[in-house]
Design a protein around this motif. Structure first.
Motif, PDB file in Angstrom:
ATOM      1  N   TRP A 148       0.846  -1.182   0.000  1.00 32.41           N
ATOM      2  CA  TRP A 148       0.000   0.000   0.000  1.00 32.41           C
ATOM      3  C   TRP A 148       0.879   1.227   0.000  1.00 32.41           C
ATOM      4  CZ3 TRP A 148      -0.188  -3.249   4.339  1.00 32.41           C
ATOM      5  CH2 TRP A 148       0.319  -2.734   5.528  1.00 32.41           C
ATOM      6  N   GLU A 149       0.306   2.300  -0.519  1.00 28.52           N
ATOM      7  CA  GLU A 149       1.012   3.565  -0.609  1.00 28.52           C
ATOM      8  C   GLU A 149       0.175   4.629   0.084  1.00 28.52           C
ATOM      9  OE1 GLU A 149       2.723   4.738  -4.428  1.00 28.52           O
ATOM     10  OE2 GLU A 149       1.866   6.721  -4.096  1.00 28.52           O
ATOM     11  N   VAL A 150       0.819   5.379   0.970  1.00 28.59           N
ATOM     12  CA  VAL A 150       0.150   6.451   1.687  1.00 28.59           C
ATOM     13  C   VAL A 150       0.702   7.773   1.182  1.00 28.59           C
ATOM     14  CG1 VAL A 150      -0.229   7.508   3.947  1.00 28.59           C
ATOM     15  CG2 VAL A 150      -0.273   5.014   3.707  1.00 28.59           C
ATOM     16  N   ASN A 151      -0.210   8.661   0.772  1.00 26.81           N
ATOM     17  CA  ASN A 151       0.161   9.977   0.261  1.00 26.81           C
ATOM     18  C   ASN A 151      -0.304  11.023   1.261  1.00 26.81           C
ATOM     19  OD1 ASN A 151      -0.292  12.580  -1.160  1.00 26.81           O
ATOM     20  ND2 ASN A 151       0.518  11.431  -2.906  1.00 26.81           N
ATOM     21  N   ILE A 197      -3.643   3.819  -0.786  1.00 27.69           N
ATOM     22  CA  ILE A 197      -4.017   3.010  -1.943  1.00 27.69           C
ATOM     23  C   ILE A 197      -3.394   1.628  -1.793  1.00 27.69           C
ATOM     24  CG2 ILE A 197      -3.984   2.810  -4.460  1.00 27.69           C
ATOM     25  CD1 ILE A 197      -3.395   5.867  -4.493  1.00 27.69           C
ATOM     26  N   TYR A 198      -4.215   0.595  -1.902  1.00 26.40           N
ATOM     27  CA  TYR A 198      -3.772  -0.792  -1.818  1.00 26.40           C
ATOM     28  C   TYR A 198      -3.654  -1.351  -3.234  1.00 26.40           C
ATOM     29  CZ  TYR A 198      -5.126  -0.248   3.027  1.00 26.40           C
ATOM     30  OH  TYR A 198      -5.239   0.205   4.322  1.00 26.40           O
ATOM     31  N   PHE A 199      -2.556  -2.101  -3.472  1.00 23.28           N
ATOM     32  CA  PHE A 199      -2.270  -2.644  -4.802  1.00 23.28           C
ATOM     33  C   PHE A 199      -2.125  -4.165  -4.762  1.00 23.28           C
ATOM     34  CE2 PHE A 199      -0.591   1.659  -4.764  1.00 23.28           C
ATOM     35  CZ  PHE A 199      -0.978   2.165  -5.989  1.00 23.28           C
ATOM     36  N   ASP A 200      -2.484  -4.809  -5.876  1.00 21.44           N
ATOM     37  CA  ASP A 200      -2.228  -6.240  -6.012  1.00 21.44           C
ATOM     38  C   ASP A 200      -0.865  -6.453  -6.658  1.00 21.44           C
ATOM     39  OD1 ASP A 200      -2.544  -5.826  -8.776  1.00 21.44           O
ATOM     40  OD2 ASP A 200      -4.421  -6.944  -8.906  1.00 21.44           O
ATOM     41  N   VAL A 228      -8.898   2.499  -2.693  1.00 26.49           N
ATOM     42  CA  VAL A 228      -8.385   3.820  -2.353  1.00 26.49           C
ATOM     43  C   VAL A 228      -9.222   4.329  -1.191  1.00 26.49           C
ATOM     44  CG1 VAL A 228      -7.962   6.182  -3.118  1.00 26.49           C
ATOM     45  CG2 VAL A 228      -7.722   4.286  -4.746  1.00 26.49           C
ATOM     46  N   GLU A 229      -8.535   4.709  -0.102  1.00 25.56           N
ATOM     47  CA  GLU A 229      -9.232   5.221   1.063  1.00 25.56           C
ATOM     48  C   GLU A 229      -8.712   6.602   1.440  1.00 25.56           C
ATOM     49  OE1 GLU A 229     -10.698   1.940   4.053  1.00 25.56           O
ATOM     50  OE2 GLU A 229      -8.547   2.242   4.170  1.00 25.56           O
TER      51      GLU A 229
END
Length: 129
Positions: free
Chosen positions: A103-106, A113-116, A124-125
């Motif tokens: 996951w990437e936090v901006n 955002i969580y990715f496979d 996206v939260e």
């Protein structure tokens, strides 16, 4: 700029997903602009201005991340974690089981955002402030 030690000190206060917003606020104040957390081994790349990066090394033995994401089950597990019902390692194992690679936090967008494994956005939260 921030250090790995400062990041670890902030992260040590996180006991469950319920503590996540306070953690984000603290590391944003340190100068973190965004970061990526990798489920397979727990290493995290924290980024700041001027291409600055601090990497927290792997935290646990390598996990096998499922090839195909189970989005619905992941969402259930994520909500449980955010309610404080699971600890971090339980959540990480759920991510691996249900196909979340990272996951990437901006900090600017206050999003996570969580990715496979294929790099597809799974969820996206917005991060509560």
């Amino acid at each position: 700029m921030f250090t790995v030690e400062q990041i670890k000190a902030a992260h040590s206060k996180v006991k469950s997903g319920a503590d996540f917003p306070a953690y984000i606020k603290e590391i944003k104040q340190l100068g973190v602009t965004h970061y990526e957390c990798y489920v397979n081994d727990g290493h995290i790349d924290y980024h700041g201005t001027n291409n600055y990066t601090a990497t927290v090394p792997p935290k646990y033995d390598a996990l096998n991340v499922a090839d195909k994401a189970n989005i619905q089950q992941f969402k259930i597990e994520l909500k449980e974690h955010q309610r404080g019902k699971t600890d971090y390692l339980t959540f990480i194992n759920s991510c691996a089981t249900f196909g979340i690679e990272k996951w990437e936090v901006n900090m600017e967008k206050m999003s996570c955002i969580y990715f496979d494994k294929l790099g597809n956005e799974i969820l996206v939260e917005k991060i509560p402030q």
